[in-house]
Design an enzyme around this catalytic site. Sequence first.
Site, PDB file in Angstrom:
ATOM      1  N   HIS A  91       0.836  -1.218   0.000  1.00 24.73           N
ATOM      2  CA  HIS A  91       0.000   0.000   0.000  1.00 24.73           C
ATOM      3  C   HIS A  91       0.865   1.260   0.000  1.00 24.73           C
ATOM      4  CE1 HIS A  91      -3.222  -2.809   1.208  1.00 24.73           C
ATOM      5  NE2 HIS A  91      -2.297  -3.296   2.006  1.00 24.73           N
ATOM      6  N   LYS A 103      16.151  21.790 -11.409  1.00 22.12           N
ATOM      7  CA  LYS A 103      15.500  20.528 -11.720  1.00 22.12           C
ATOM      8  C   LYS A 103      16.388  19.527 -12.452  1.00 22.12           C
ATOM      9  CE  LYS A 103      11.573  19.469 -11.587  1.00 22.12           C
ATOM     10  NZ  LYS A 103      10.287  19.966 -12.100  1.00 22.12           N
ATOM     11  N   SER A 108      15.149  21.513 -16.599  1.00 20.84           N
ATOM     12  CA  SER A 108      13.964  22.292 -16.929  1.00 20.84           C
ATOM     13  C   SER A 108      14.426  23.616 -17.515  1.00 20.84           C
ATOM     14  CB  SER A 108      13.147  22.535 -15.659  1.00 20.84           C
ATOM     15  OG  SER A 108      12.372  23.708 -15.807  1.00 20.84           O
ATOM     16  N   GLU A 146      10.105   8.135 -17.227  1.00 20.79           N
ATOM     17  CA  GLU A 146       8.776   8.712 -17.480  1.00 20.79           C
ATOM     18  C   GLU A 146       8.284   8.355 -18.888  1.00 20.79           C
ATOM     19  OE1 GLU A 146       8.080  12.932 -15.841  1.00 20.79           O
ATOM     20  OE2 GLU A 146      10.245  12.692 -15.763  1.00 20.79           O
TER      21      GLU A 146
END
Length: 466
Positions: free
Chosen positions: A164, A291, A285, A298
């Site tokens: 979980h 970043k 970024s 991804e």
Amino acid sequence: MQNNSLNKKAKSWSGRFSEPVAELVKKYTASVSFDKRLAEVDIQGSLAHAKMLNAQGIISSADIRAIEKGLKEILAEINADKFEWLLDLEDVHLNIEKRLTDKIGDAGKRLHTGRSRNDQVATDVRLWLRGVSDEVLLGITKLQTSILDLAEQHFDTIMPGFTHLQVAQPVTLGHHLMAYYEMLKRDAERFADSRKRINRLPLGAAALAGTSYPINREMVAKTLGFDAVCENSLDAVSDRDFAIEFTAAASVLMMHLSRFSEELILWMSPRFAFIDIADRFTTGSSIMPQKKNPDVPELVRGKTGRVYGNLTALLTLMKGQPLAYNKDNQEDKEPLFDTADTLLVTLAIYADMLRGITVNIENMRKAALEGFATATDLADYLVKKGLPFRDAHEVVALAVKFAAKKGCDLADLSLIDLQKFSKLIAQDVYQVLTLEGSVASRNHLGGTAPAQVKKSIQRARKFISK
Ligand code: ARG
């Protein structure tokens, strides 16, 4: 109206038509822009077919010599990017056949004896997909090797195991990574299994019903390395279930890599800070200078959607098609090509990326200490001292509540404090409350103990080197 035989642009099947195909229809129905990718296997199939026609006395030895020479030259032209692909000639098959006829005359026109584009294209796709399947299997093995290398480095690195997405019990990172090795092992089984059904020969089915020429299908199958021939001509030209199976196996594999990616993305987030992915697999970024984004995992997660889409496209394409061949089947190629391209590049980049991962062992350990990950170990300890499991569960729940209130881990509680919850607890409890004690105790086949991780890596290395 020009006589068809004089019209250089006329379609090879245009004899019965009284007006040319509309421009837009030509574009709509042509597949050459994408099926030219099948040129090499198309020539391979034609060579095998021609050899058989000659062996069966259907075409002469002079014809076969001319066909072989012509097709070889055409292949060289294609490989050198000197072949002119014409939309007017619809698809890869007619483009090559026309060029052959231009080169060698009537012998080229005899190549198509006892054959149809319907069994020809089915053969091409199978030959092509067989090669891709072998590349995929190799790609899986390489990725597995990367996983094994990382697992070996971290066979005893401790991290929280989650259920979980809550800290559950400590596990070793090696064990966690080996879960993905197992998934990929099943993926390889799926590809090897679907390859068996890909590797059957449609040629001989002709348009749909077979042919009246005295062909020898077994000979063609043998020349092309097929395990068997498709045993029903209607089925042979019609079904694309083998392509669907391949894409289904690809979807499952991508699903596995998508899960792996999701974990890498989480682990790289500063909230976890479990791992770092080498700069060459990440991007910055354009607006936020701080970043560093895990673009590769991804995109793997994202591209999984596209492979599922291809599977849906193929299933839907096949659904509702009456026997035998229908032009719908021309639509099998782009989803299939895209699936193969996506899968192969994903496997390669993933294997590489795993080699660029560094693990923050300290942070993983700290996280494992945070969530009372050894609570089950305490319960098991009490059970071994004679307490029924349900009672032990209750005792530990109270101890956890106490520690949570104090803001410390179970292992930080004094013996006096622990004994308030059960008199059965003695000094030896600290052996099971430590992370190392916890993982080491799960020492059985499939367990997380470092000793077991080592053994599973050994077994895996032996298996993939076979
Ligand atoms: N380009 C076609 C395909 O990909 C080849 C078979 C065409 N057959 C036909 N009867 N029109 O399926």
